[in-house]
Design a protein around this motif. Structure first.
Motif, PDB file in Angstrom:
ATOM      1  N   GLY A   1      42.486  49.658  38.378  1.00  0.00           N
ATOM      2  CA  GLY A   1      42.440  50.818  37.508  1.00  0.00           C
ATOM      3  C   GLY A   1      41.797  50.586  36.156  1.00  0.00           C
ATOM      4  N   THR A   2      41.481  49.331  35.824  1.00  0.00           N
ATOM      5  CA  THR A   2      40.835  49.044  34.546  1.00  0.00           C
ATOM      6  C   THR A   2      39.328  49.240  34.671  1.00  0.00           C
ATOM      7  OG1 THR A   2      40.585  46.693  35.055  1.00  0.00           O
ATOM      8  CG2 THR A   2      42.615  47.364  33.948  1.00  0.00           C
ATOM      9  N   PRO A   3      38.636  49.456  33.541  1.00  0.00           N
ATOM     10  CA  PRO A   3      37.192  49.687  33.590  1.00  0.00           C
ATOM     11  C   PRO A   3      36.413  48.542  34.241  1.00  0.00           C
ATOM     12  CG  PRO A   3      38.060  50.355  31.474  1.00  0.00           C
ATOM     13  CD  PRO A   3      39.178  49.651  32.186  1.00  0.00           C
ATOM     14  N   ARG A   4      36.940  47.315  34.141  1.00  0.00           N
ATOM     15  CA  ARG A   4      36.202  46.171  34.679  1.00  0.00           C
ATOM     16  C   ARG A   4      36.829  45.609  35.962  1.00  0.00           C
ATOM     17  NH1 ARG A   4      33.032  42.379  30.425  1.00  0.00           N
ATOM     18  NH2 ARG A   4      31.716  44.031  29.557  1.00  0.00           N
ATOM     19  N   GLU A   5      37.549  46.422  36.663  1.00  0.00           N
ATOM     20  CA  GLU A   5      38.158  45.965  37.906  1.00  0.00           C
ATOM     21  C   GLU A   5      37.121  45.375  38.858  1.00  0.00           C
ATOM     22  OE1 GLU A   5      40.647  47.785  41.742  1.00  0.00           O
ATOM     23  OE2 GLU A   5      40.154  49.064  40.017  1.00  0.00           O
ATOM     24  N   SER A   6      35.948  46.008  38.945  1.00  0.00           N
ATOM     25  CA  SER A   6      34.931  45.565  39.907  1.00  0.00           C
ATOM     26  C   SER A   6      34.258  44.255  39.510  1.00  0.00           C
ATOM     27  CB  SER A   6      33.863  46.651  40.086  1.00  0.00           C
ATOM     28  OG  SER A   6      33.158  46.863  38.870  1.00  0.00           O
ATOM     29  N   PHE A   7      34.547  43.772  38.289  1.00  0.00           N
ATOM     30  CA  PHE A   7      33.955  42.516  37.823  1.00  0.00           C
ATOM     31  C   PHE A   7      34.846  41.306  38.140  1.00  0.00           C
ATOM     32  CE2 PHE A   7      31.802  45.719  35.438  1.00  0.00           C
ATOM     33  CZ  PHE A   7      30.558  45.218  35.086  1.00  0.00           C
ATOM     34  N   GLU A   8      35.963  41.522  38.779  1.00  0.00           N
ATOM     35  CA  GLU A   8      36.931  40.454  39.025  1.00  0.00           C
ATOM     36  C   GLU A   8      36.565  39.686  40.295  1.00  0.00           C
ATOM     37  OE1 GLU A   8      40.531  38.139  39.412  1.00  0.00           O
ATOM     38  OE2 GLU A   8      39.232  39.047  40.874  1.00  0.00           O
ATOM     39  N   PHE A   9      36.105  38.433  40.119  1.00  0.00           N
ATOM     40  CA  PHE A   9      35.714  37.603  41.256  1.00  0.00           C
ATOM     41  C   PHE A   9      36.490  36.288  41.294  1.00  0.00           C
ATOM     42  CE2 PHE A   9      31.978  40.198  40.192  1.00  0.00           C
ATOM     43  CZ  PHE A   9      31.811  40.880  41.392  1.00  0.00           C
ATOM     44  N   VAL A  10      37.599  36.214  40.569  1.00  0.00           N
ATOM     45  CA  VAL A  10      38.423  35.005  40.589  1.00  0.00           C
ATOM     46  C   VAL A  10      39.452  35.101  41.712  1.00  0.00           C
ATOM     47  CG1 VAL A  10      40.027  33.544  39.325  1.00  0.00           C
ATOM     48  CG2 VAL A  10      38.079  34.559  38.140  1.00  0.00           C
ATOM     49  N   THR A  11      40.367  36.045  41.601  1.00  0.00           N
ATOM     50  CA  THR A  11      41.398  36.157  42.632  1.00  0.00           C
ATOM     51  C   THR A  11      40.802  36.599  43.965  1.00  0.00           C
ATOM     52  OG1 THR A  11      41.947  38.443  42.032  1.00  0.00           O
ATOM     53  CG2 THR A  11      43.161  36.696  40.922  1.00  0.00           C
ATOM     54  N   THR A  12      39.798  37.463  43.929  1.00  0.00           N
ATOM     55  CA  THR A  12      39.189  37.923  45.178  1.00  0.00           C
ATOM     56  C   THR A  12      38.521  36.770  45.917  1.00  0.00           C
ATOM     57  OG1 THR A  12      37.254  38.606  43.885  1.00  0.00           O
ATOM     58  CG2 THR A  12      38.845  40.313  44.439  1.00  0.00           C
ATOM     59  N   TYR A  13      37.825  35.917  45.184  1.00  0.00           N
ATOM     60  CA  TYR A  13      37.161  34.766  45.812  1.00  0.00           C
ATOM     61  C   TYR A  13      38.171  33.721  46.271  1.00  0.00           C
ATOM     62  CZ  TYR A  13      34.684  30.325  46.141  1.00  0.00           C
ATOM     63  OH  TYR A  13      34.222  29.106  46.570  1.00  0.00           O
ATOM     64  N   LEU A  14      39.083  33.347  45.381  1.00  0.00           N
ATOM     65  CA  LEU A  14      40.026  32.284  45.719  1.00  0.00           C
ATOM     66  C   LEU A  14      40.957  32.688  46.857  1.00  0.00           C
ATOM     67  CD1 LEU A  14      40.938  30.830  42.204  1.00  0.00           C
ATOM     68  CD2 LEU A  14      39.500  29.805  43.984  1.00  0.00           C
ATOM     69  N   GLU A  15      41.328  33.946  46.924  1.00  0.00           N
ATOM     70  CA  GLU A  15      42.179  34.385  48.035  1.00  0.00           C
ATOM     71  C   GLU A  15      41.456  34.188  49.366  1.00  0.00           C
ATOM     72  OE1 GLU A  15      43.957  36.552  51.118  1.00  0.00           O
ATOM     73  OE2 GLU A  15      42.025  37.156  50.268  1.00  0.00           O
ATOM     74  N   LYS A  16      40.171  34.527  49.395  1.00  0.00           N
ATOM     75  CA  LYS A  16      39.410  34.376  50.637  1.00  0.00           C
ATOM     76  C   LYS A  16      39.231  32.906  50.999  1.00  0.00           C
ATOM     77  CE  LYS A  16      38.553  38.771  51.365  1.00  0.00           C
ATOM     78  NZ  LYS A  16      39.361  39.301  50.258  1.00  0.00           N
TER      79      LYS A  16
ATOM     80  N   ALA B   1      53.189  21.217  47.535  1.00  0.00           N
ATOM     81  CA  ALA B   1      52.902  22.411  46.744  1.00  0.00           C
ATOM     82  C   ALA B   1      51.680  22.111  45.881  1.00  0.00           C
ATOM     83  CB  ALA B   1      54.082  22.799  45.865  1.00  0.00           C
ATOM     84  N   VAL B   2      50.952  23.174  45.512  1.00  0.00           N
ATOM     85  CA  VAL B   2      49.754  23.042  44.684  1.00  0.00           C
ATOM     86  C   VAL B   2      49.814  24.086  43.580  1.00  0.00           C
ATOM     87  CG1 VAL B   2      47.225  23.054  44.643  1.00  0.00           C
ATOM     88  CG2 VAL B   2      48.425  22.306  46.717  1.00  0.00           C
ATOM     89  N   VAL B   3      49.443  23.695  42.369  1.00  0.00           N
ATOM     90  CA  VAL B   3      49.260  24.663  41.292  1.00  0.00           C
ATOM     91  C   VAL B   3      47.857  24.450  40.725  1.00  0.00           C
ATOM     92  CG1 VAL B   3      50.317  23.152  39.516  1.00  0.00           C
ATOM     93  CG2 VAL B   3      50.171  25.638  39.145  1.00  0.00           C
ATOM     94  N   ILE B   4      47.129  25.548  40.563  1.00  0.00           N
ATOM     95  CA  ILE B   4      45.733  25.485  40.122  1.00  0.00           C
ATOM     96  C   ILE B   4      45.541  26.353  38.891  1.00  0.00           C
ATOM     97  CG2 ILE B   4      43.329  25.944  40.734  1.00  0.00           C
ATOM     98  CD1 ILE B   4      44.108  25.621  43.666  1.00  0.00           C
ATOM     99  N   GLY B   5      45.063  25.759  37.819  1.00  0.00           N
ATOM    100  CA  GLY B   5      44.671  26.518  36.637  1.00  0.00           C
ATOM    101  C   GLY B   5      43.229  26.958  36.797  1.00  0.00           C
ATOM    102  N   ALA B   6      43.017  28.284  36.899  1.00  0.00           N
ATOM    103  CA  ALA B   6      41.682  28.817  37.187  1.00  0.00           C
ATOM    104  C   ALA B   6      41.338  29.935  36.214  1.00  0.00           C
ATOM    105  CB  ALA B   6      41.617  29.327  38.621  1.00  0.00           C
ATOM    106  N   PRO B   7      40.959  29.597  34.981  1.00  0.00           N
ATOM    107  CA  PRO B   7      40.584  30.639  34.028  1.00  0.00           C
ATOM    108  C   PRO B   7      39.302  31.342  34.453  1.00  0.00           C
ATOM    109  CG  PRO B   7      39.978  28.482  33.188  1.00  0.00           C
ATOM    110  CD  PRO B   7      40.780  28.237  34.436  1.00  0.00           C
ATOM    111  N   MET B   8      39.165  32.581  34.059  1.00  0.00           N
ATOM    112  CA  MET B   8      37.951  33.331  34.374  1.00  0.00           C
ATOM    113  C   MET B   8      36.842  32.972  33.386  1.00  0.00           C
ATOM    114  SD  MET B   8      37.204  37.453  34.322  1.00  0.00           S
ATOM    115  CE  MET B   8      38.017  37.886  35.851  1.00  0.00           C
ATOM    116  N   TYR B   9      35.698  32.580  33.918  1.00  0.00           N
ATOM    117  CA  TYR B   9      34.494  32.363  33.121  1.00  0.00           C
ATOM    118  C   TYR B   9      33.359  33.158  33.738  1.00  0.00           C
ATOM    119  CZ  TYR B   9      36.865  28.658  30.599  1.00  0.00           C
ATOM    120  OH  TYR B   9      37.750  27.957  29.828  1.00  0.00           O
ATOM    121  N   ASN B  10      32.815  34.085  32.947  1.00  0.00           N
ATOM    122  CA  ASN B  10      31.703  34.908  33.437  1.00  0.00           C
ATOM    123  C   ASN B  10      32.056  35.587  34.764  1.00  0.00           C
ATOM    124  OD1 ASN B  10      30.026  34.130  31.228  1.00  0.00           O
ATOM    125  ND2 ASN B  10      29.634  32.191  32.276  1.00  0.00           N
TER     126      ASN B  10
END
Length: 211
Positions: free
Chosen positions: A143-158, A89-98
């Motif tokens: 649905g949030t104003p900054r939804e399109s700025f989210e590149f953490v989960t979108t990138y890591l999932e890919k 199993a793996v657990v990764i702490g990946a806070p959003m920066y910029n």
């Protein structure tokens, strides 16, 4: 003997929510696996070098033809490959920066991704469950104003799923800056609730791995 690979990337030691939640996951996992082994990669305390030409080329050069720099670079990558491959199993702490992940975590990914071994048609760690703790100062959900700025989960999932073949799940504590940013003051209670849920989710996900 079961193995947990625990990766942290936040540069903050005391106030990091991603570290607190990943630690809660680890504690719950260890409670279920008292004989288990934890490999902890603290990428902030001990950052990896960026992947350079020697590290990229070494895997494609015969061992007896590698330069000392290539040999050293591949030795590091081999250690990282093995840590991932041995993990149950793996657990990764990946806070959003910029809007994306810390560069220290990107360096780990660059080292650990190798086509024909960990990535490609038959990834060597395929199917390993991975829990990513993706904390962020505000809110970037659907649905949030900054939804399109989210590149953490979108990138890591890919990358984690699409390239490494891992089984990825996310825990997303939000508004972690509410208590220190006056502009987010109205979300302090929301932040507390989000963190509490993240800690609960971490414990539940870790316990579920023992089933």
């Amino acid at each position: 003997m079961p193995v947990l690979l625990h990766i942290d990337s936040s540069p903050f030691a005391e106030s990091s929510v991603s570290r607190e939640v990943s630690a809660a996951f680890r504690a719950a996992w260890q409670a279920q696996h008292p004989d288990g082994t934890v490999i902890h990669r603290d990428l902030a305390a001990e950052p990896l070098p960026h992947l350079d030409a020697a590290g990229i080329s070494a895997a494609f050069v015969p061992a007896d033809q590698r330069s000392p720099e290539q040999a050293a670079a591949l030795a590091l990558r081999e250690q990282l490959f093995t840590e991932l491959e041995q993990a149950d199993a793996v657990v990764i702490g990946a806070p959003m920066y910029n809007f994306t992940i810390p560069s220290s975590l990107k360096a780990w990914l660059d080292h650990v991704i190798l086509m024909g071994r960990t990535a490609g048609d038959a990834p060597s760690a395929a199917g390993t469950p991975v829990t990513v703790v993706s904390s962020r100062g505000g809110s970037y959900g659907p649905g949030t104003p900054r939804e399109s700025f989210e590149f953490v989960t979108t990138y890591l999932e890919k990358v984690l799923t699409g390239m490494l073949g891992l089984d990825v799940d996310f825990i997303v504590p939000e508004f972690t800056l509410a208590s220190v940013n006056p502009a987010l003051a109205e979300f302090v209670e929301t932040a507390k609730a989000s963190k509490a849920k993240a800690l609960q989710d971490a414990e539940q996900k870790a316990k579920a791995l023992a089933v």
